[in-house]
Design a protein around this motif. Structure first.
Motif, PDB file in Angstrom:
ATOM      1  N   SER A  46       0.820  -1.217   0.000  1.00  0.00           N
ATOM      2  CA  SER A  46       0.000   0.000   0.000  1.00  0.00           C
ATOM      3  C   SER A  46       0.845   1.255   0.000  1.00  0.00           C
ATOM      4  O   SER A  46       0.332   2.352  -0.153  1.00  0.00           O
ATOM      5  N   THR A  47       2.156   1.105   0.186  1.00  0.00           N
ATOM      6  CA  THR A  47       3.023   2.264   0.329  1.00  0.00           C
ATOM      7  C   THR A  47       3.953   2.453  -0.858  1.00  0.00           C
ATOM      8  O   THR A  47       4.257   3.564  -1.254  1.00  0.00           O
ATOM      9  N   LEU A  48       4.404   1.359  -1.460  1.00  0.00           N
ATOM     10  CA  LEU A  48       5.390   1.448  -2.524  1.00  0.00           C
ATOM     11  C   LEU A  48       4.777   1.244  -3.902  1.00  0.00           C
ATOM     12  O   LEU A  48       3.861   0.457  -4.093  1.00  0.00           O
ATOM     13  N   GLN A  49       5.301   1.971  -4.826  1.00  0.00           N
ATOM     14  CA  GLN A  49       4.986   1.779  -6.240  1.00  0.00           C
ATOM     15  C   GLN A  49       6.327   1.905  -6.936  1.00  0.00           C
ATOM     16  O   GLN A  49       6.789   2.984  -7.253  1.00  0.00           O
ATOM     17  N   LEU A  50       6.970   0.762  -7.136  1.00  0.00           N
ATOM     18  CA  LEU A  50       8.373   0.785  -7.523  1.00  0.00           C
ATOM     19  C   LEU A  50       8.596   0.927  -9.022  1.00  0.00           C
ATOM     20  O   LEU A  50       9.714   1.147  -9.456  1.00  0.00           O
ATOM     21  N   GLU A  51       7.547   0.768  -9.816  1.00  0.00           N
ATOM     22  CA  GLU A  51       7.773   0.915 -11.247  1.00  0.00           C
ATOM     23  C   GLU A  51       8.177   2.348 -11.563  1.00  0.00           C
ATOM     24  O   GLU A  51       7.790   3.282 -10.872  1.00  0.00           O
ATOM     25  N   SER A  52       8.947   2.497 -12.600  1.00  0.00           N
ATOM     26  CA  SER A  52       9.421   3.816 -12.980  1.00  0.00           C
ATOM     27  C   SER A  52       8.260   4.688 -13.432  1.00  0.00           C
ATOM     28  O   SER A  52       7.357   4.235 -14.134  1.00  0.00           O
ATOM     29  N   SER A 181      15.303  -8.259   5.071  1.00  0.00           N
ATOM     30  CA  SER A 181      14.341  -7.502   4.278  1.00  0.00           C
ATOM     31  C   SER A 181      15.022  -6.824   3.101  1.00  0.00           C
ATOM     32  O   SER A 181      16.147  -6.319   3.211  1.00  0.00           O
ATOM     33  N   GLN A 182      14.327  -6.797   1.975  1.00  0.00           N
ATOM     34  CA  GLN A 182      14.890  -6.105   0.805  1.00  0.00           C
ATOM     35  C   GLN A 182      14.993  -4.604   1.042  1.00  0.00           C
ATOM     36  O   GLN A 182      15.647  -3.897   0.286  1.00  0.00           O
ATOM     37  N   TYR A 183      14.316  -4.131   2.117  1.00  0.00           N
ATOM     38  CA  TYR A 183      14.355  -2.705   2.436  1.00  0.00           C
ATOM     39  C   TYR A 183      15.287  -2.385   3.603  1.00  0.00           C
ATOM     40  O   TYR A 183      15.373  -1.231   4.018  1.00  0.00           O
ATOM     41  N   ARG A 184      15.978  -3.411   4.088  1.00  0.00           N
ATOM     42  CA  ARG A 184      16.862  -3.178   5.234  1.00  0.00           C
ATOM     43  C   ARG A 184      17.886  -2.087   4.925  1.00  0.00           C
ATOM     44  O   ARG A 184      18.142  -1.195   5.746  1.00  0.00           O
ATOM     45  N   ASP A 185      18.458  -2.121   3.742  1.00  0.00           N
ATOM     46  CA  ASP A 185      19.501  -1.163   3.383  1.00  0.00           C
ATOM     47  C   ASP A 185      18.936   0.168   2.917  1.00  0.00           C
ATOM     48  O   ASP A 185      19.679   1.045   2.498  1.00  0.00           O
ATOM     49  N   TRP A 186      17.630   0.331   3.021  1.00  0.00           N
ATOM     50  CA  TRP A 186      17.045   1.640   2.750  1.00  0.00           C
ATOM     51  C   TRP A 186      17.228   2.565   3.952  1.00  0.00           C
ATOM     52  O   TRP A 186      16.967   3.763   3.872  1.00  0.00           O
ATOM     53  N   PHE A 187      17.684   1.990   5.053  1.00  0.00           N
ATOM     54  CA  PHE A 187      17.926   2.746   6.283  1.00  0.00           C
ATOM     55  C   PHE A 187      19.350   2.478   6.751  1.00  0.00           C
ATOM     56  O   PHE A 187      20.091   1.715   6.135  1.00  0.00           O
ATOM     57  N   ASP A 225      16.343   7.844   9.512  1.00  0.00           N
ATOM     58  CA  ASP A 225      16.856   8.461   8.281  1.00  0.00           C
ATOM     59  C   ASP A 225      16.885   7.449   7.139  1.00  0.00           C
ATOM     60  O   ASP A 225      17.225   6.268   7.327  1.00  0.00           O
ATOM     61  N   TRP A 226      16.580   7.940   5.935  1.00  0.00           N
ATOM     62  CA  TRP A 226      16.782   7.138   4.733  1.00  0.00           C
ATOM     63  C   TRP A 226      18.288   7.023   4.461  1.00  0.00           C
ATOM     64  O   TRP A 226      19.074   7.902   4.825  1.00  0.00           O
ATOM     65  N   ASN A 227      18.676   5.976   3.761  1.00  0.00           N
ATOM     66  CA  ASN A 227      20.077   5.749   3.398  1.00  0.00           C
ATOM     67  C   ASN A 227      20.312   6.203   1.960  1.00  0.00           C
ATOM     68  O   ASN A 227      20.010   5.483   1.011  1.00  0.00           O
ATOM     69  N   TYR A 228      20.886   7.388   1.811  1.00  0.00           N
ATOM     70  CA  TYR A 228      21.104   7.933   0.463  1.00  0.00           C
ATOM     71  C   TYR A 228      22.358   7.401  -0.208  1.00  0.00           C
ATOM     72  O   TYR A 228      22.688   7.810  -1.326  1.00  0.00           O
ATOM     73  N   ARG A 229      23.037   6.456   0.437  1.00  0.00           N
ATOM     74  CA  ARG A 229      24.112   5.748  -0.261  1.00  0.00           C
ATOM     75  C   ARG A 229      23.540   4.589  -1.080  1.00  0.00           C
ATOM     76  O   ARG A 229      24.273   3.972  -1.857  1.00  0.00           O
ATOM     77  N   ASN A 230      22.260   4.322  -0.898  1.00  0.00           N
ATOM     78  CA  ASN A 230      21.589   3.263  -1.630  1.00  0.00           C
ATOM     79  C   ASN A 230      20.892   3.876  -2.845  1.00  0.00           C
ATOM     80  O   ASN A 230      19.969   4.679  -2.705  1.00  0.00           O
ATOM     81  N   PRO A 231      21.304   3.536  -4.048  1.00  0.00           N
ATOM     82  CA  PRO A 231      20.692   4.140  -5.242  1.00  0.00           C
ATOM     83  C   PRO A 231      19.204   3.843  -5.375  1.00  0.00           C
ATOM     84  O   PRO A 231      18.484   4.590  -6.044  1.00  0.00           O
ATOM     85  N   GLU A 232      18.717   2.771  -4.745  1.00  0.00           N
ATOM     86  CA  GLU A 232      17.288   2.484  -4.795  1.00  0.00           C
ATOM     87  C   GLU A 232      16.489   3.576  -4.084  1.00  0.00           C
ATOM     88  O   GLU A 232      15.376   3.913  -4.503  1.00  0.00           O
ATOM     89  N   MET A 237      12.871   8.257  -4.527  1.00  0.00           N
ATOM     90  CA  MET A 237      12.550   9.652  -4.282  1.00  0.00           C
ATOM     91  C   MET A 237      12.359  10.438  -5.581  1.00  0.00           C
ATOM     92  O   MET A 237      11.478  11.279  -5.685  1.00  0.00           O
ATOM     93  N   LYS A 238      13.180  10.142  -6.572  1.00  0.00           N
ATOM     94  CA  LYS A 238      13.028  10.838  -7.852  1.00  0.00           C
ATOM     95  C   LYS A 238      11.698  10.470  -8.508  1.00  0.00           C
ATOM     96  O   LYS A 238      11.013  11.334  -9.055  1.00  0.00           O
ATOM     97  N   ASP A 239      11.321   9.193  -8.450  1.00  0.00           N
ATOM     98  CA  ASP A 239      10.028   8.816  -8.994  1.00  0.00           C
ATOM     99  C   ASP A 239       8.900   9.488  -8.218  1.00  0.00           C
ATOM    100  O   ASP A 239       7.872   9.868  -8.791  1.00  0.00           O
ATOM    101  N   SER A 240       9.077   9.631  -6.917  1.00  0.00           N
ATOM    102  CA  SER A 240       8.070  10.310  -6.112  1.00  0.00           C
ATOM    103  C   SER A 240       7.911  11.756  -6.553  1.00  0.00           C
ATOM    104  O   SER A 240       6.792  12.275  -6.633  1.00  0.00           O
ATOM    105  N   ALA A 241       9.023  12.407  -6.824  1.00  0.00           N
ATOM    106  CA  ALA A 241       8.961  13.793  -7.298  1.00  0.00           C
ATOM    107  C   ALA A 241       8.198  13.879  -8.604  1.00  0.00           C
ATOM    108  O   ALA A 241       7.351  14.762  -8.807  1.00  0.00           O
ATOM    109  N   LYS A 242       8.454  12.948  -9.510  1.00  0.00           N
ATOM    110  CA  LYS A 242       7.743  12.954 -10.788  1.00  0.00           C
ATOM    111  C   LYS A 242       6.247  12.776 -10.582  1.00  0.00           C
ATOM    112  O   LYS A 242       5.439  13.379 -11.295  1.00  0.00           O
ATOM    113  N   TYR A 243       5.883  11.947  -9.624  1.00  0.00           N
ATOM    114  CA  TYR A 243       4.459  11.718  -9.376  1.00  0.00           C
ATOM    115  C   TYR A 243       3.752  13.018  -9.011  1.00  0.00           C
ATOM    116  O   TYR A 243       2.717  13.364  -9.562  1.00  0.00           O
TER     117      TYR A 243
END
Length: 569
Positions: A46-52, A181-187, A225-232, A237-243
């Motif tokens: 319900s939170t993620l929409q990972l497609e470009s 978790s696949q999102y562990r490295d997002w933090f 904090d988000w981990n900005y060393r992770n390109p994902e 965030m860039k896709d979010s901006a486009k939305y």
């Protein structure tokens, strides 16, 4: 109509995220309880929409680079106007006040966070990056707000929370529950407390203990904090901006912009990697011709203007605000000159954003509070901001002289300036028909819109007049700036400067004293001297002053704490 939002609203400063901090024994319990309480009701899906998301700039009704000549108005939606009768301000309430804002003359709206949050920090603890805050309304309401603002010539920018998220966010909860978790490295994680503090508070805790390790949260334990060393993360965030931009949002205001990436204890702000992220983001923004981005970076502001074209269009100049407010309050010509020079010093291609105050205490008290109740000083400060260089931002309620509420009536220090808007002298100040979510300032019966709207001497009338001047005379908004020196016995209390473009030359003169004074000055040697103006005409009253042809000198009488704008003809 799209039904989901992936937003990326701004990184929050300490004061933007005020709440009661938890001691070390409570940190683990509070986050683990959130996991249990929220896991059943919230899902990653319900939170993620990972497609470009494709870049799809909508047609814009705003002029090119509209922000350069805009007057912005900061709105805390929860505190502005309640249309539903639940005690909370909402989007429909704001929509109903757009005519008021149009009459005020503002041409840009900055909305504090409007996405779903736990509301531990006035919305800066974003819980769901795709949902409008349920207390505010729906995505359809938000789209209506954008459309109706655009019809009135107003751009809409929203807060961009990119530095961190809420610990209740399902993405973080998944990372917390599962080391794989696949999102562990997002933090950002550590097996131990590394003992870092905050740059402004070395004794503070920023590594927060859980059963699955320690996570980094610069501001509070409930804001990982988000981990900005992770390109994902950057791609998300860039896709979010486009939305948001594809919906018609006109840009973002980024709070605490200097805190994205950390390089160790004490190296947690303004790191070189931050600039690389924002340069990449600016490349995206430039695909949206009418999108504007402004940063809050209180101690490193001009660093984020880059070369004028590769990072932010603007940054908030808190030094400008401090010099202006102090200069007017103390009658200091040096302080006002400092404001004007600093506001005009942005690198070519960019601008400073100027203000008298905003929702953060470090930005200064509300103007009338700062001036200890002297409305004439507050009016003069507003006049100088609205005629001087930079892009002015008006905090909601400032235009009627709202004051900070007594600290005993609100839950924490930041809240003294985040109280409901005062519309009239009826119960609850016309803000709501229910019990308001936060106390209203008891002075609302004397300080409100209805009481001032027809009073030509009111604060509201003054703001309307000064904003109208800026909107009517492009030289005040985007013209070149030149500071002039005054002379005579009152030179220490008088200020003068010129704003000019190819079509217009405007002279602004101000009196910093509580007594009427005469300004004496010479235009000789200035950039406009070659045009040899013969007289100066007050743009509001039509009063004409002769200019000595040989010396290019003129004298102008000013009321106490007064400011006049003359067209040189």
């Amino acid at each position: 109509m799209k039904t989901k939002i992936i937003s990326l609203l701004m990184a929050t400063s300490l004061v933007s995220c005020s709440s009661t901090t938890l001691d070390s024994s409570q940190e683990q319990v509070s986050v683990q309880e959130q996991v249990r309480d929220n896991a059943a009701s919230s899902t990653i899906e319900s939170t993620l929409q990972l497609e470009s998301i494709e870049i799809a700039p909508p047609a814009s009704q705003l002029p090119a680079q509209w922000w350069e000549q805009a007057v912005f108005y900061e709105v805390f939606v929860r505190a502005y106007s309640d249309s539903s009768g639940d005690g909370h301000g909402d989007l429909q309430g704001l929509i109903a006040k757009l005519d008021y804002l149009e009459e005020l003359g503002v041409t840009g709206l900055w909305l504090m966070p409007v996405t779903e949050s736990e509301f531990n920090s006035n919305g800066y603890d974003v819980k769901d990056l795709r949902q409008i805050e349920q207390d505010y309304g729906s995505l359809e309401d938000f789209q209506q707000l954008i459309d109706e603002a655009h019809q009135r010539g107003m751009g809409v920018i929203i807060d961009w929370v990119v530095n961190h998220t809420s610990s209740a966010n399902p993405i973080f909860q998944d990372a917390l529950r599962n080391r794989d978790s696949q999102y562990r490295d997002w933090f950002i994680w550590s097996d131990r407390d590394l003992g870092w503090g905050r740059p402004w508070d070395p004794a503070a805790k920023v590594w927060h203990r859980t059963n699955g390790g320690y996570y980094y949260g610069l501001f509070f334990d409930f804001l990982p904090d988000w981990n900005y060393r992770n390109p994902e993360v950057i791609a998300y965030m860039k896709d979010s901006a486009k939305y948001w931009l594809n919906m018609g949002v006109d840009g973002f205001r980024v709070d605490a912009a200097s805190h994205l990436i950390e390089n160790g204890d004490g190296a947690q702000e303004n790191q070189p990697e931050n600039h690389a992220v924002y340069q990449e983001f600016r490349e995206l923004i430039d695909h949206y011709p009418n999108a504007f981005i402004v940063a809050e970076a209180p101690f490193t502001d001009d660093d984020y203007l880059g070369d004028g074209s590769d990072e932010f269009h603007s940054v908030f100049c808190f030094k400008c605000s401090q010099m202006l407010m102090s200069g007017v309050k103390n009658g200091s010509k040096r302080g006002v000159h400092g404001f004007l020079k600093r506001a005009d010093s942005a690198v070519a291609g960019a601008n400073y954003a100027t203000l008298l105050s905003n929702h953060d205490p470090f930005a200064g008290e509300r103007a009338v509070t700062a001036m200890r109740g002297n409305h004439d000083k507050a009016k003069l400060a507003a006049s100088l901001m609205l005629t001087g260089p930079g892009i002015p931002f008006v905090y909601y309620g400032e235009e009627i002289g709202m004051t900070a509420i007594d600290r005993s009536l609100v839950p924490w220090e930041d809240a003294v300036s985040r109280i409901p808007m005062q519309w009239d002298d009826s119960d609850n100040a016309g803000f709501t028909t229910a019990k308001p979510w936060r106390n209203i300032n008891p002075d609302y019966r004397q300080v409100n819109v209805a009481q001032q709207v027809d009073d030509p001497q009111s604060m509201l009338s003054h703001y309307r007049q000064m904003i109208a001047l800026r909107n009517q005379h492009l030289a005040l908004a985007t013209g070149e700036f030149e500071l002039l020196e005054t002379s005579g016995e009152h030179k220490a209390k008088t200020v003068a400067f010129v704003r000019h473009n190819a079509e217009q030359r405007l002279l602004v003169v101000a009196n910093l004293d509580e007594q009427p004074l005469e300004v004496q000055l010479s235009l000789a040697g200035s950039a406009i001297a070659s045009s040899q103006p013969e007289f100066a005409r007050d743009v509001r009253t039509g009063e004409r002053l002769g200019i000595d042809a040989a010396e290019l000198q003129l004298n102008a009488a000013l009321p106490a704490f007064g400011l006049k704008v003359y067209s040189l003809e």
